[in-house]
Design a protein around this motif. Structure first.
Motif, PDB file in Angstrom:
ATOM      1  N   PRO A  25       0.836  -1.205   0.000  1.00  0.00           N
ATOM      2  CA  PRO A  25       0.000   0.000   0.000  1.00  0.00           C
ATOM      3  C   PRO A  25       0.876   1.262   0.000  1.00  0.00           C
ATOM      4  O   PRO A  25       1.762   1.383   0.837  1.00  0.00           O
ATOM      5  N   ILE A  26       0.627   2.171  -0.937  1.00  0.00           N
ATOM      6  CA  ILE A  26       1.324   3.468  -0.911  1.00  0.00           C
ATOM      7  C   ILE A  26       0.524   4.452  -0.054  1.00  0.00           C
ATOM      8  O   ILE A  26       1.094   5.215   0.701  1.00  0.00           O
ATOM      9  N   TRP A  27      -0.801   4.380  -0.158  1.00  0.00           N
ATOM     10  CA  TRP A  27      -1.688   5.122   0.742  1.00  0.00           C
ATOM     11  C   TRP A  27      -3.065   4.488   0.745  1.00  0.00           C
ATOM     12  O   TRP A  27      -3.424   3.784  -0.184  1.00  0.00           O
ATOM     13  N   TYR A  28      -3.794   4.710   1.840  1.00  0.00           N
ATOM     14  CA  TYR A  28      -5.159   4.197   1.945  1.00  0.00           C
ATOM     15  C   TYR A  28      -6.146   5.297   1.569  1.00  0.00           C
ATOM     16  O   TYR A  28      -6.967   5.126   0.690  1.00  0.00           O
ATOM     17  N   THR A  29      -6.042   6.456   2.237  1.00  0.00           N
ATOM     18  CA  THR A  29      -6.974   7.549   1.932  1.00  0.00           C
ATOM     19  C   THR A  29      -6.222   8.822   1.577  1.00  0.00           C
ATOM     20  O   THR A  29      -6.451   9.402   0.524  1.00  0.00           O
ATOM     21  N   SER A  30      -5.280   9.223   2.419  1.00  0.00           N
ATOM     22  CA  SER A  30      -4.559  10.469   2.215  1.00  0.00           C
ATOM     23  C   SER A  30      -3.222  10.382   2.936  1.00  0.00           C
ATOM     24  O   SER A  30      -3.173  10.078   4.125  1.00  0.00           O
ATOM     25  N   THR A  32      -1.183  12.739   3.766  1.00  0.00           N
ATOM     26  CA  THR A  32      -1.061  13.768   4.794  1.00  0.00           C
ATOM     27  C   THR A  32      -1.802  13.358   6.060  1.00  0.00           C
ATOM     28  O   THR A  32      -1.278  13.497   7.171  1.00  0.00           O
ATOM     29  N   GLU A  33      -3.019  12.858   5.895  1.00  0.00           N
ATOM     30  CA  GLU A  33      -3.801  12.469   7.072  1.00  0.00           C
ATOM     31  C   GLU A  33      -3.167  11.271   7.786  1.00  0.00           C
ATOM     32  O   GLU A  33      -3.160  11.200   9.017  1.00  0.00           O
ATOM     33  N   GLU A  34      -2.637  10.339   7.004  1.00  0.00           N
ATOM     34  CA  GLU A  34      -1.975   9.177   7.611  1.00  0.00           C
ATOM     35  C   GLU A  34      -0.725   9.632   8.382  1.00  0.00           C
ATOM     36  O   GLU A  34      -0.455   9.181   9.496  1.00  0.00           O
ATOM     37  N   HIS A  35       0.014  10.555   7.774  1.00  0.00           N
ATOM     38  CA  HIS A  35       1.205  11.110   8.414  1.00  0.00           C
ATOM     39  C   HIS A  35       0.837  11.768   9.749  1.00  0.00           C
ATOM     40  O   HIS A  35       1.450  11.488  10.790  1.00  0.00           O
ATOM     41  N   MET A  36      -0.176  12.622   9.725  1.00  0.00           N
ATOM     42  CA  MET A  36      -0.545  13.362  10.937  1.00  0.00           C
ATOM     43  C   MET A  36      -1.162  12.449  11.995  1.00  0.00           C
ATOM     44  O   MET A  36      -1.042  12.722  13.195  1.00  0.00           O
ATOM     45  N   ALA A  37      -1.805  11.358  11.563  1.00  0.00           N
ATOM     46  CA  ALA A  37      -2.341  10.393  12.537  1.00  0.00           C
ATOM     47  C   ALA A  37      -1.193   9.818  13.371  1.00  0.00           C
ATOM     48  O   ALA A  37      -1.320   9.632  14.584  1.00  0.00           O
ATOM     49  N   VAL A  38      -0.060   9.558  12.732  1.00  0.00           N
ATOM     50  CA  VAL A  38       1.097   9.004  13.455  1.00  0.00           C
ATOM     51  C   VAL A  38       1.715  10.065  14.370  1.00  0.00           C
ATOM     52  O   VAL A  38       2.086   9.770  15.503  1.00  0.00           O
ATOM     53  N   ARG A  39       1.809  11.298  13.908  1.00  0.00           N
ATOM     54  CA  ARG A  39       2.380  12.357  14.748  1.00  0.00           C
ATOM     55  C   ARG A  39       1.484  12.693  15.938  1.00  0.00           C
ATOM     56  O   ARG A  39       1.967  13.052  17.007  1.00  0.00           O
ATOM     57  N   ASN A  40       0.151  12.578  15.764  1.00  0.00           N
ATOM     58  CA  ASN A  40      -0.765  13.041  16.813  1.00  0.00           C
ATOM     59  C   ASN A  40      -1.422  11.928  17.619  1.00  0.00           C
ATOM     60  O   ASN A  40      -1.807  12.140  18.759  1.00  0.00           O
ATOM     61  N   GLY A  43      -0.651   5.235  14.208  1.00  0.00           N
ATOM     62  CA  GLY A  43      -0.825   4.645  12.873  1.00  0.00           C
ATOM     63  C   GLY A  43      -0.242   3.249  12.877  1.00  0.00           C
ATOM     64  O   GLY A  43       0.578   2.905  13.735  1.00  0.00           O
ATOM     65  N   MET A  44      -0.708   2.433  11.926  1.00  0.00           N
ATOM     66  CA  MET A  44      -0.153   1.069  11.807  1.00  0.00           C
ATOM     67  C   MET A  44       0.257   0.809  10.369  1.00  0.00           C
ATOM     68  O   MET A  44      -0.418   1.221   9.432  1.00  0.00           O
ATOM     69  N   PHE A  45       1.415   0.155  10.237  1.00  0.00           N
ATOM     70  CA  PHE A  45       2.019  -0.086   8.927  1.00  0.00           C
ATOM     71  C   PHE A  45       2.298  -1.570   8.769  1.00  0.00           C
ATOM     72  O   PHE A  45       2.813  -2.206   9.692  1.00  0.00           O
ATOM     73  N   ASP A  46       2.010  -2.082   7.587  1.00  0.00           N
ATOM     74  CA  ASP A  46       2.465  -3.428   7.246  1.00  0.00           C
ATOM     75  C   ASP A  46       3.904  -3.296   6.763  1.00  0.00           C
ATOM     76  O   ASP A  46       4.160  -2.701   5.721  1.00  0.00           O
ATOM     77  N   VAL A  47       4.854  -3.812   7.528  1.00  0.00           N
ATOM     78  CA  VAL A  47       6.263  -3.759   7.116  1.00  0.00           C
ATOM     79  C   VAL A  47       6.803  -5.190   6.945  1.00  0.00           C
ATOM     80  O   VAL A  47       7.992  -5.444   7.123  1.00  0.00           O
ATOM     81  N   PRO A 221      -4.608   2.789   9.502  1.00  0.00           N
ATOM     82  CA  PRO A 221      -3.731   2.135   8.530  1.00  0.00           C
ATOM     83  C   PRO A 221      -2.964   3.192   7.726  1.00  0.00           C
ATOM     84  O   PRO A 221      -3.557   4.158   7.262  1.00  0.00           O
ATOM     85  N   CYS A 222      -1.657   3.007   7.628  1.00  0.00           N
ATOM     86  CA  CYS A 222      -0.810   3.971   6.929  1.00  0.00           C
ATOM     87  C   CYS A 222       0.011   3.243   5.867  1.00  0.00           C
ATOM     88  O   CYS A 222       0.499   2.143   6.098  1.00  0.00           O
ATOM     89  N   GLY A 223       0.175   3.903   4.728  1.00  0.00           N
ATOM     90  CA  GLY A 223       0.917   3.295   3.628  1.00  0.00           C
ATOM     91  C   GLY A 223       2.381   3.696   3.616  1.00  0.00           C
ATOM     92  O   GLY A 223       2.852   4.448   4.475  1.00  0.00           O
ATOM     93  N   LEU A 224       3.084   3.196   2.609  1.00  0.00           N
ATOM     94  CA  LEU A 224       4.513   3.479   2.504  1.00  0.00           C
ATOM     95  C   LEU A 224       4.786   4.954   2.194  1.00  0.00           C
ATOM     96  O   LEU A 224       5.875   5.445   2.471  1.00  0.00           O
ATOM     97  N   GLY A 225       3.798   5.660   1.634  1.00  0.00           N
ATOM     98  CA  GLY A 225       3.955   7.094   1.376  1.00  0.00           C
ATOM     99  C   GLY A 225       4.166   7.857   2.672  1.00  0.00           C
ATOM    100  O   GLY A 225       5.129   8.626   2.815  1.00  0.00           O
TER     101      GLY A 225
END
Lengths: 372, 118
Positions: A25-30, A32-40, A43-47, A221-225
């Motif tokens: 996955p590069i992104w699920y929805t957005s 920016t939103e995935e990025h900020m979910a992790v900062r605030n 987030g969960m990533f499949d690695v 859920p957060c993508g590789l982006g």
């Protein structure tokens, strides 16, 4: 194309890309939103695409002593060490995390794109030693849960008190009834865990999908982006962009991984002979406007070519373009004014310390725990 | 795009906005610049990539959307309304119109593009 145990979820919910031969996955929805979910929050990533290789046997400690420039064998069981795999000339083959299980068992977590190359290197250096090399990538799943609320998201799935696990250590436990290694590590700059699930891979994904589903109630859920923008903001290098076999640890600003007390290891003689300052050094660059991309030229105020951007993006936290680049030491001072050439236009930029964000507000060292 | 008399407000399609993911930056020419049908007049950047912006008509750019400097995400949220990008005073509307796809033709194109990716 290879798939991870969580492919079925990604296929239904994400935009997919080929990453090192995996459908990821590069992104699920957005992004920016995935990025900020992790900062605030979390987030969960499949690695799972990252390589997981066990080194087992009486000579396992001898192997890690010989292979890596960091002190690993003398660490306590349960320690995680970020280190490098070097060539004889100290060029970087890969950056990785080594988990010390016991004196006779280490687990190496390597980059997906370097998997085969690393295995060749590992096997070559293991051939004279009494160790077995056991690649468990395909029979395991790896999920990163990251962010200031990562513990809250993961704790309901395990009886292990997660807050007691120190940063850069790991414990063996169970997650949702699945045997797992819980490592308090990550690639986002935030607090969190990287969880390795045993006995669940693409062939038997049921347990991994159940855990992903439960985590989803408290982590996004957060993508590789987002993973890439998060690691860049945190100042963490990406192999293949910011590190390669022509860069050495000193240039890469990773001198701290080199033990000051260790004897001989692969690359040690080359590093010891290096008394002069490096020709170039990895630095952060911030732009006031414009977005730097890989390959863009970096100039000093008088138009002298300093080097080029190795990775660049738009920082969702700073709302500015940020980059990593290799520049000569005499132009590497924090605050130094430089220019980045964006499609033939030189734009004002300056050398910036890592991480790019304010560490009192973001990242695992944050003192302000109020989440948004 | 939206045409009012001899003026067109030009933006990206909903499909393009979705494919780009988050738009974070635009590089646009100053007002007064001439734009040509099917020529690039600027760039739109998402976190991952830079894409050229192509003008569907020939004309003179009268202004760009002032909201986009601080809110580039409008391109994603509302590509056909508040996320418009530039306004152009048209020169050859009637003849150039024939060179463009109809909404139905565009839908077909998007459908075939989507199939290629699966």
């Amino acid at each position: 194309m290879k798939r991870t145990s969580l492919y079925d979820f990604h296929r239904k919910n994400a935009k997919l890309i080929d990453f090192a031969g995996y459908d990821m996955p590069i992104w699920y929805t957005s992004m920016t939103e995935e990025h900020m979910a992790v900062r605030n929050r979390a987030g969960m990533f499949d690695v799972s695409h990252m390589g997981r290789v066990n080194v087992l046997g009486p000579d396992a400690s001898k192997f890690v002593e010989h292979m890596f420039p960091s002190d690993i064998a003398n660490q306590s069981d349960g320690k995680c060490v970020y280190t490098l795999m070097l060539k004889a000339d100290a060029g970087i083959i890969d950056d990785l995390i080594v988990l010390k299980m016991t004196d006779s068992h280490y687990l190496l977590v390597i980059n997906a794109a370097n998997h085969e190359k690393d295995l060749d290197h590992i096997r070559k250096h293991a051939s004279n030693l009494d160790v077995d090399i056991d690649d468990v990538t395909e029979s395991t799943t790896m999920i990163a849960v990251q962010g200031p609320s990562a513990i809250d998201a993961l704790q309901p799935l395990t009886t292990t008190p997660l807050a007691a696990v120190k940063r850069f250590t790991h414990v063996s436990s169970e997650i949702n009834g699945c045997r797992a290694i819980l490592a308090r590590t990550g690639y986002t700059g935030e607090d969190g865990f990287e969880v390795i699930l045993h006995d669940t891979g693409a062939e038997n994904p049921r347990k991994a999908l159940a855990i992903w589903d439960r985590l989803g109630s408290a982590a996004r859920p957060c993508g590789l982006g987002a993973r890439d923008t998060l690691r860049l903001e945190a100042g963490l290098p990406l192999y293949g962009s910011d590190l390669d076999e022509t860069t050495n640890p000193i240039e890469a600003d990773l001198r701290w991984v080199i033990s000051k007390t260790k004897g001989s290891y692969v690359g040690s003689s080359s590093l010891l002979n290096r008394t002069l300052p490096p020709r170039r050094i990895r630095r952060g660059i911030t732009l006031d406007s414009g977005i730097p991309r890989r390959g863009f030229k970096v100039l000093d105020g008088s138009g002298r070519d300093l080097g080029s951007v190795t990775s660049g993006t738009f920082s969702p936290v700073l709302k500015k373009g940020i980059a990593m680049a290799y520049v000569p030491p005499d132009s590497s001072q924090v605050g130094e004014e430089v220019e980045v050439v964006v499609r033939e236009v030189p734009l004002a930029a300056r050398i910036t310390k890592f991480p790019f964000y304010d560490s009192s507000t973001y990242g695992w060292k944050r003192t302000n725990r109020n989440t948004i | 795009m939206k045409i009012t008399g001899n003026t067109a407000k030009i933006g990206v399609t909903d499909y393009a906005a979705k494919t780009l993911n988050d738009v974070v930056y635009l590089t646009l020419p100053p007002a007064g610049q001439e734009v040509k049908q099917f020529d690039s007049f600027g760039t739109v950047e998402s976190i991952k990539a830079v894409s050229e912006l192509y003008s569907p008509f020939t004309g003179t750019m009268t202004r760009s959307n002032p909201e986009l400097a601080n809110h580039p995400e409008l391109v994603n949220i509302s590509p056909y309304e508040s996320g418009w990008i530039i306004e152009v005073s048209l020169k050859r509307l009637d003849e150039e119109k024939k060179n463009l796809l109809t909404p139905a033709q565009y839908k077909e194109l998007v459908k075939s593009l989507a199939q290629e990716h699966h």
